[in-house]
Design a protein around this motif. Structure first.
Motif, PDB file in Angstrom:
ATOM      1  N   ASP A   1       0.838  -1.196   0.000  1.00  0.00           N
ATOM      2  CA  ASP A   1       0.000   0.000   0.000  1.00  0.00           C
ATOM      3  C   ASP A   1       0.875   1.250   0.000  1.00  0.00           C
ATOM      4  O   ASP A   1       1.783   1.376   0.825  1.00  0.00           O
ATOM      5  CB  ASP A   1      -0.905  -0.014   1.236  1.00  0.00           C
ATOM      6  N   VAL A   2       0.606   2.193  -0.897  1.00  0.00           N
ATOM      7  CA  VAL A   2       1.430   3.404  -0.970  1.00  0.00           C
ATOM      8  C   VAL A   2       1.127   4.367   0.177  1.00  0.00           C
ATOM      9  O   VAL A   2       1.856   5.342   0.359  1.00  0.00           O
ATOM     10  CB  VAL A   2       1.268   4.128  -2.334  1.00  0.00           C
ATOM     11  N   ARG A   3       0.112   4.079   0.972  1.00  0.00           N
ATOM     12  CA  ARG A   3      -0.151   4.914   2.147  1.00  0.00           C
ATOM     13  C   ARG A   3       0.902   4.704   3.225  1.00  0.00           C
ATOM     14  O   ARG A   3       0.973   5.475   4.184  1.00  0.00           O
ATOM     15  CB  ARG A   3      -1.541   4.619   2.710  1.00  0.00           C
ATOM     16  N   PHE A   4       1.742   3.661   3.079  1.00  0.00           N
ATOM     17  CA  PHE A   4       2.850   3.462   4.011  1.00  0.00           C
ATOM     18  C   PHE A   4       3.957   4.482   3.791  1.00  0.00           C
ATOM     19  O   PHE A   4       4.783   4.696   4.658  1.00  0.00           O
ATOM     20  CB  PHE A   4       3.457   2.057   3.856  1.00  0.00           C
ATOM     21  N   LEU A   5       4.006   5.090   2.613  1.00  0.00           N
ATOM     22  CA  LEU A   5       5.092   6.000   2.275  1.00  0.00           C
ATOM     23  C   LEU A   5       4.826   7.380   2.867  1.00  0.00           C
ATOM     24  O   LEU A   5       3.766   7.957   2.690  1.00  0.00           O
ATOM     25  CB  LEU A   5       5.248   6.116   0.758  1.00  0.00           C
ATOM     26  N   ASP A   6       5.834   7.904   3.560  1.00  0.00           N
ATOM     27  CA  ASP A   6       5.765   9.239   4.142  1.00  0.00           C
ATOM     28  C   ASP A   6       6.875  10.053   3.482  1.00  0.00           C
ATOM     29  O   ASP A   6       8.037   9.974   3.892  1.00  0.00           O
ATOM     30  CB  ASP A   6       5.942   9.167   5.662  1.00  0.00           C
ATOM     31  N   ARG A   7       6.513  10.815   2.459  1.00  0.00           N
ATOM     32  CA  ARG A   7       7.510  11.556   1.688  1.00  0.00           C
ATOM     33  C   ARG A   7       8.004  12.773   2.448  1.00  0.00           C
ATOM     34  O   ARG A   7       7.219  13.545   2.988  1.00  0.00           O
ATOM     35  CB  ARG A   7       6.924  12.022   0.359  1.00  0.00           C
ATOM     36  N   GLY A   8       9.324  12.931   2.461  1.00  0.00           N
ATOM     37  CA  GLY A   8       9.936  14.115   3.047  1.00  0.00           C
ATOM     38  C   GLY A   8       9.980  15.221   2.017  1.00  0.00           C
ATOM     39  O   GLY A   8       9.456  15.101   0.911  1.00  0.00           O
ATOM     40  N   LYS A   9      10.638  16.329   2.365  1.00  0.00           N
ATOM     41  CA  LYS A   9      10.722  17.421   1.401  1.00  0.00           C
ATOM     42  C   LYS A   9      11.880  17.178   0.438  1.00  0.00           C
ATOM     43  O   LYS A   9      12.825  16.455   0.748  1.00  0.00           O
ATOM     44  CB  LYS A   9      10.869  18.766   2.111  1.00  0.00           C
ATOM     45  N   ILE A  10      11.806  17.784  -0.717  1.00  0.00           N
ATOM     46  CA  ILE A  10      12.831  17.629  -1.749  1.00  0.00           C
ATOM     47  C   ILE A  10      14.016  18.517  -1.379  1.00  0.00           C
ATOM     48  O   ILE A  10      13.857  19.713  -1.131  1.00  0.00           O
ATOM     49  CB  ILE A  10      12.260  18.002  -3.127  1.00  0.00           C
ATOM     50  N   GLU A  11      15.206  17.916  -1.324  1.00  0.00           N
ATOM     51  CA  GLU A  11      16.421  18.646  -0.951  1.00  0.00           C
ATOM     52  C   GLU A  11      17.348  18.740  -2.152  1.00  0.00           C
ATOM     53  O   GLU A  11      17.479  17.803  -2.918  1.00  0.00           O
ATOM     54  CB  GLU A  11      17.158  17.905   0.174  1.00  0.00           C
TER      55      GLU A  11
END
Length: 161
Positions: free
Chosen positions: A73-83
């Protein structure tokens, strides 16, 4: 007394396989030739690298496509900010969520209590244990939780009769 545990855990073997498959596709795709596009995994952290934000979004699309094909499930992914890193290159750290946070666990317990079903819920660390007198009540509670809690990828395990 019959019971089951409500948990939220990603299958890390499937995540690793999806990362490997995404890496293979990225290295063979024509639009990534000569670029530094890649995905790395360290435990529960994924890091996506690319030459631009557009390419980074392409890398993430490939990764999410592979995760979906492997039933993660892609709801497991917690994307951070782009650096930005050196020059035009960019990276993004993606954390894989594990366990149910206390606020979400309290919400699940509240939903079960408000439903007036003949089951009890208790928070056990990062899981919620649901117990009841009848197996049918527990199955109804599972169906209700699937319907009510749409923002969390829930799984039900440790079913005891």
């Amino acid at each position: 007394m019959p019971s089951f545990d409500t948990v939220s855990e990603a299958n890390m073997v499937e995540v690793k396989n999806a990362v490997d498959q995404a890496g293979k596709e990225i290295t063979t795709r024509f639009d990534f030739k000569g670029s530094d596009a890649r995905v790395e995994q360290k435990d529960r952290d994924l890091t996506a690298y690319a030459d631009s934000e557009f390419q980074l979004n392409q890398v993430l699309d490939v990764l999410t496509g592979k995760l979906v094909k492997r039933n993660v499930d892609v709801r497991f992914l917690d994307r951070g900010k782009i650096e930005k890193i050196g020059g035009d290159k960019v990276k993004q750290v993606i954390k894989i969520k594990n366990g149910i946070e206390t606020e979400a666990a309290k919400k699940i317990v509240r939903i079960i209590k408000d439903s007036k079903m003949k089951v009890q819920a208790s928070i056990q660390g990062d899981a919620v244990r649901v117990t009841g007198a009848k197996r049918d009540d527990l199955q109804a509670a599972m169906a209700m939780l699937r319907k009510e809690v749409a923002d969390l990828p829930l799984e039900f395990n440790n079913f005891r009769d």
